[in-house]
Design an enzyme around this catalytic site. Structure first.
Site, PDB file in Angstrom:
ATOM      1  N   ASN A   1      44.378  38.444  23.999  1.00 19.22           N
ATOM      2  CA  ASN A   1      43.224  37.746  24.598  1.00 19.22           C
ATOM      3  C   ASN A   1      42.901  36.413  23.915  1.00 19.22           C
ATOM      4  O   ASN A   1      41.731  36.082  23.711  1.00 19.22           O
ATOM      5  CB  ASN A   1      42.002  38.664  24.619  1.00 19.22           C
ATOM      6  CG  ASN A   1      42.149  39.774  25.654  1.00 19.22           C
ATOM      7  OD1 ASN A   1      42.690  40.843  25.344  1.00 19.22           O
ATOM      8  ND2 ASN A   1      41.721  39.524  26.878  1.00 19.22           N
TER       9      ASN A   1
ATOM     10  N   GLU B   1      50.732  39.416  25.411  1.00 16.76           N
ATOM     11  CA  GLU B   1      49.932  38.735  26.439  1.00 16.76           C
ATOM     12  C   GLU B   1      48.877  37.856  25.783  1.00 16.76           C
ATOM     13  O   GLU B   1      48.261  38.254  24.792  1.00 16.76           O
ATOM     14  CB  GLU B   1      49.275  39.815  27.291  1.00 16.76           C
ATOM     15  CG  GLU B   1      48.391  39.317  28.399  1.00 16.76           C
ATOM     16  CD  GLU B   1      47.919  40.469  29.293  1.00 16.76           C
ATOM     17  OE1 GLU B   1      48.625  41.507  29.378  1.00 16.76           O
ATOM     18  OE2 GLU B   1      46.840  40.355  29.903  1.00 16.76           O
TER      19      GLU B   1
ATOM     20  N   GLU C   1      45.862  35.470  33.334  1.00 14.36           N
ATOM     21  CA  GLU C   1      44.569  35.912  33.862  1.00 14.36           C
ATOM     22  C   GLU C   1      43.496  34.847  33.691  1.00 14.36           C
ATOM     23  O   GLU C   1      42.503  34.852  34.403  1.00 14.36           O
ATOM     24  CB  GLU C   1      44.122  37.224  33.211  1.00 14.36           C
ATOM     25  CG  GLU C   1      43.610  37.094  31.804  1.00 14.36           C
ATOM     26  CD  GLU C   1      43.231  38.439  31.178  1.00 14.36           C
ATOM     27  OE1 GLU C   1      44.109  39.321  31.119  1.00 14.36           O
ATOM     28  OE2 GLU C   1      42.078  38.610  30.766  1.00 14.36           O
TER      29      GLU C   1
ATOM     30  N   ASP D   1      46.081  36.131  38.739  1.00 14.70           N
ATOM     31  CA  ASP D   1      44.769  36.750  38.885  1.00 14.70           C
ATOM     32  C   ASP D   1      44.266  36.429  40.289  1.00 14.70           C
ATOM     33  O   ASP D   1      44.459  35.315  40.776  1.00 14.70           O
ATOM     34  CB  ASP D   1      43.816  36.199  37.827  1.00 14.70           C
ATOM     35  CG  ASP D   1      42.467  36.889  37.857  1.00 14.70           C
ATOM     36  OD1 ASP D   1      42.252  37.786  37.022  1.00 14.70           O
ATOM     37  OD2 ASP D   1      41.628  36.552  38.716  1.00 14.70           O
TER      38      ASP D   1
ATOM     39  N   HIS E   1      47.430  40.542  36.819  1.00 10.50           N
ATOM     40  CA  HIS E   1      46.304  41.019  36.022  1.00 10.50           C
ATOM     41  C   HIS E   1      45.361  41.813  36.916  1.00 10.50           C
ATOM     42  O   HIS E   1      45.077  41.413  38.041  1.00 10.50           O
ATOM     43  CB  HIS E   1      45.558  39.812  35.447  1.00 10.50           C
ATOM     44  CG  HIS E   1      44.217  40.147  34.865  1.00 10.50           C
ATOM     45  ND1 HIS E   1      43.032  39.652  35.370  1.00 10.50           N
ATOM     46  CD2 HIS E   1      43.882  40.946  33.823  1.00 10.50           C
ATOM     47  CE1 HIS E   1      42.030  40.111  34.640  1.00 10.50           C
ATOM     48  NE2 HIS E   1      42.502  40.896  33.708  1.00 10.50           N
TER      49      HIS E   1
END
Lengths: 428, 428
Positions: free
Chosen positions: A247, A271, A298, A321, A348
């Site tokens: 993230n 990711e 995403e 996304d 995502h």
């Protein structure tokens, strides 16, 4: 002829922050949606949304209100006849574009509206969105893509060739996914907010349910990450896939160092190793961590970011996304770019209703664009599906093909009412 | 000890759309500001804003409201003691970050608040912002920069070395700008909305006033662009600088082709030749059009985009914006990045109050960071200055050093009241 008479916006928030669901290195909030309903002069209502993380959902709602002038009064026929002109009325509004351009709040609001229009188009056609797209003539599909700023990587002719090719073997691929569904992976086992024993129990349960690919959050304390990764690898054995998601918390060199340490558990992908805007940084990480794949998308703001990630060989997996970008039209551009560059797309999902939406995009991608299942998986997170009229259905770690007309975006009216912020009964 | 007691947000809009001022290939609107006032327990009020283009200003206002919880109740002393922690409370809010991250509406709102805090800090110190920054100890300046996601290009040690170096010759540079001001250029001559005779008359007048660098908008019909460019070159002669600004309208190959055609009038730079997010695209354009410089930045979302533009050798001129990014703290990072890579900074101005703000940043850059005037110019647009308490002063095409305490961000109360949307007398 269906005319859109009014745009209704609902600020819907689910109080998920307290449970640790959805907790990662960066985000922690109440899963929320800026939920849009398009009222028409007929029986149909178009539903669409963008996903947000709690506070601030009123900002995307305000952006939808500001953009709705471009939607109210339009007919489905004129939108279908000049889809890029319609899309640009939103994305290139000469006053609102300054607030992006094509990124963040204003683009997410565009996505909510554009998604609602596509839900309406599919409902009007009486088919699920994946089928509307997958069986659309090539020239009509191409006409729905805005190639502005991506022609150096993908031309309309490139797109037409990909889509024509996607008509070959279509019936066989359709029969395959009708029979077997679409591969997926689960992110429900490894949120940062979960203690070790919960991670182990959830992993074991997911494996027993048939999942053979699981994703954990990383980017907290590195030794904690290693310990939790070993628990999951221990439970799933050497053959199942273990993905990691940071993230964006790391700097570039930090990402490379952390993955050198985490490589011992054989991750399939890392990711969001660093900031979502850092194309060159992702490229450096990808070169350093190969054969581990870098995955991102995403939070990729638009097709121009995806174009560069592909041009720079920065990703081995592209994660689209459904709500971050300008809705279905822009996702079409992104799927075509991925196909042009030969990078598999793994959408995502999670949040509010993202699973419901992206399944349509993944099935379409397989049926008409990417045409392969190898390396493709849709994310699956097991929460909030109960608020949707047409929720995802999974079996043995696979998404089943949706059958109801539309984009599966419609929320139950009682959920919208109950979770409306700040006046719904849950929030009062 | 000054405590911020309340954040007041004003939606201020000036009806400029009808005049053609500010018209370019992409944008056309009513120059507006999300204007923030920080009320304190003392006599001082901090003022800051972000610039917008009319409709949608209510969205950035809503974002300021959502972020103001991180500002209300804070003391100037604690902000100054832990400036990055304060900055991240805004930019890494675990719920609001999803709406960016660090881009678009939510980041512009951060900029408005952070700018207001710096105005307050400078007023509390009794000095103009440029002086507060330029005379701050190196370690304190470094402590105001968030290096997250840019350490692969600029470390705290790099920054300290640049700022230490900037203390050498400081008195001489200060004496120079006190005497001669800062070079600038004007964009008032060549908006797309102006007819040829107006372009010629404005150019002639600007040259007579002393301007030796002028910018025109391009990106409409190419032959129109060529004709207007010839008019300006004809008026200013071969030695004055002519810059061009396409406001992102071109695709990459289109930009390269257009500049091949426009090269005949010897442009000094081409600004925003393509989409603001397209780092790799800008790099290709820069390689193709050299020695014409590529300039960009007014819509660059954050320090991560600037970092990449520099890493990719994509720009010959870096254009910072005072309000697009997260305020003064992020601009510090950007100025240091530019110095590290040896690229001159020419701030974007115009809009509402951007000239008032960026003059402080340009003077600081010269005095302490970049330390050279060569290739440096601040944009100047001659409108809306009358609404500011401490407006820019120019003479012979140069900005004069501001002297009043603060960031020159304070609007006249009567202007705020008169142009407030939708209830001010101008809009009622």
């Amino acid at each position: 002829m269906t005319t859109i008479r009014a745009v209704e916006v609902h600020d819907v928030r689910f109080p998920t922050a307290d449970t640790g669901d959805g907790s990662d290195a960066i985000n922690r909030g109440d899963y929320s949606a800026t939920y849009v309903e398009l009222r028409t002069d007929g029986d149909l209502t178009g539903a669409g949304f963008t996903f947000t993380n709690g506070r601030g959902n009123e900002i995307t709602c305000a952006a939808v209100e500001a953009l709705s002038r471009h939607v109210t009064g339009r007919t489905l026929a004129e939108i279908a006849a000049e889809p890029v002109a319609f899309w640009r009325s939103l994305t290139a509004d000469p006053q609102l574009r300054w607030l992006g351009p094509e990124k963040g709040v204003i683009h997410m609001a565009t996505g909510a509206l554009v998604n609602a229009v596509w839900d309406l188009r599919a409902k009007a056609a009486g088919v699920p969105l994946w089928r509307l797209l997958a069986e659309m003539p090539t020239d009509e599909l191409v006409a729905n893509v805005d190639f502005h700023h991506i022609t150096d990587a993908l031309t309309p002719d490139d797109a037409a060739a990909i889509l024509d090719n996607g008509q070959k073997g279509y019936a066989e691929r359709l029969a395959l996914v009708e029979r077997e569904g679409f591969p997926s992976y689960t992110t429900s086992v490894g949120w940062l907010g979960y203690p070790d024993d919960k991670v182990r129990a959830l992993t074991r349960a997911a494996y027993a349910e048939g999942w053979r690919a699981m994703k954990m959050k990383v980017g907290g304390d590195l030794e904690d990450d290693v310990r939790r990764a070993r628990i999951i690898r221990d439970e799933i054995g050497p053959d199942a896939l273990l993905m990691m998601d940071a993230n964006q918390v790391w700097d570039v060199d930090q990402a490379i160092a952390a993955m050198a340490r985490l490589a011992e558990v054989d991750p399939y992908w890392i990711e969001e190793p660093t900031h979502a805007d850092d194309v060159l940084g992702h490229a450096r990480v990808q070169r350093a961590v190969a054969p581990i794949r870098v995955a991102t998308g995403e939070v990729a703001a638009n097709r121009v970011i995806f174009k560069q990630l592909l041009q720079a060989d920065a990703i081995g997996v592209m994660q689209i996304d459904a709500c971050r970008v300008g809705g279905v039209n822009e996702v079409l551009a992104e799927l075509l770019l991925a196909a042009k560059f030969g990078v598999p797309v793994c959408p995502h999902a999670g949040g509010v209703g993202l699973c419901e939406l992206v399944q349509h995009l993944a099935f379409f991608d397989f049926l008409r664009v990417g045409t392969a299942l190898e390396g493709r998986m849709v994310e699956y997170v097991d929460h909030l599906h109960e608020h949707f009229v047409d929720p995802v259905r999974t079996s043995g770690g696979r998404y089943l093909l949706p059958t109801a007309p539309g984009y599966s975006a419609t929320m139950k009216p009682e959920s919208v009412e109950r979770f409306s912020f700040p006046d719904g009964p849950v929030w009062r």
